[in-house]
Write an enzyme that holds these catalytic residues in place. Sequence first.
Site, PDB file in Angstrom:
ATOM      1  N   ASP A 104      35.447  33.367  42.209  1.00 11.59           N
ATOM      2  CA  ASP A 104      34.073  33.479  41.728  1.00 11.59           C
ATOM      3  C   ASP A 104      33.346  32.146  41.897  1.00 11.59           C
ATOM      4  O   ASP A 104      33.982  31.090  41.981  1.00 11.59           O
ATOM      5  CB  ASP A 104      34.051  33.857  40.243  1.00 11.59           C
ATOM      6  CG  ASP A 104      34.655  35.230  39.997  1.00 11.59           C
ATOM      7  OD1 ASP A 104      34.694  36.034  40.944  1.00 11.59           O
ATOM      8  OD2 ASP A 104      35.091  35.479  38.859  1.00 11.59           O
TER       9      ASP A 104
HETATM   10  N1  URA Z   1      39.776  36.433  38.434  1.00 13.54           N
HETATM   11  C1  URA Z   1      38.495  36.187  38.078  1.00 13.54           C
HETATM   12  O1  URA Z   1      38.005  36.726  37.099  1.00 13.54           O
HETATM   13  N2  URA Z   1      37.790  35.325  38.830  1.00 13.54           N
HETATM   14  C2  URA Z   1      38.280  34.681  39.905  1.00 13.54           C
HETATM   15  O2  URA Z   1      37.578  33.890  40.547  1.00 13.54           O
HETATM   16  C3  URA Z   1      39.624  34.947  40.259  1.00 13.54           C
HETATM   17  C4  URA Z   1      40.348  35.833  39.494  1.00 13.54           C
END
Ligand code: URA
Length: 234
Positions: A104
């Site tokens: 993310d």
């Molecule tokens: N899980 C999440 O919520 N975000 C990420 O970036 C990776 C795994």
Amino acid sequence: MRLDKYISDAMICSRSEADRYIKTGKITVDGKTVKKPDHKVTEKNEICFNGEKLFYSEFIYIMMNKPQGVISATDDPKNIEKTVLSLLPENYLTKGLFPAGRLDKDTVGLLILTNDGKSAHRLLSPKHHVDKTYYVECDKDFAEKDIEICKNGVILDGELTKPCILTIDCEKKNCGTMVLTEGKYHEIKRICNHLGKNVTFLERITFGNLSLDRNLERGMWRHLTPGEVGVLLK
Ligand code: URA
């Protein structure tokens, strides 16, 4: 292969730059200066630039310590977001690199970038169960029962998650590590929401058998060593 292709791959430069190096006599093949870009070479030849031996690799594998605020994509069609590729030098941008999986925008840590499509596909395929470990901080403490809940899987949008191994930090109970073997959208954040908490910080610290190199500052990157590539692709 042609000498200009070899130089462009080994030195991560454009073909026209490779041509310039060749035509200006900077390249030797087995000790002799070669000025023809279409000269044919194999991996058995010793090829040097300004006297230094070059090493050929068909593909590029990069470990990045992703910072917050950049997206795990090759480009942003709306040209608003900064991408992880924009953290690489310009000569890398024509090499077909892409992130192997996504983090993310606000997640930091270990991201692999490569132009080896086949291997990336295999690494990300649910069939291969490549473990990824995340260090997670939440706004509330984890409870012992959360460990069992994560292990048994939780229902997200009607689908049961694969077992997730939660280890709660001994001192700071709102922190811990979580190991995933799959990559559902926002999976860690959604599992934590399911447990009644919000994630306040998330960092990926392993990808398969590779660990984040702690010498890499946020936003920095380096090539994987041949040994690390072997470990990654095994
Ligand atoms: N899980 C999440 O919520 N975000 C990420 O970036 C990776 C795994």
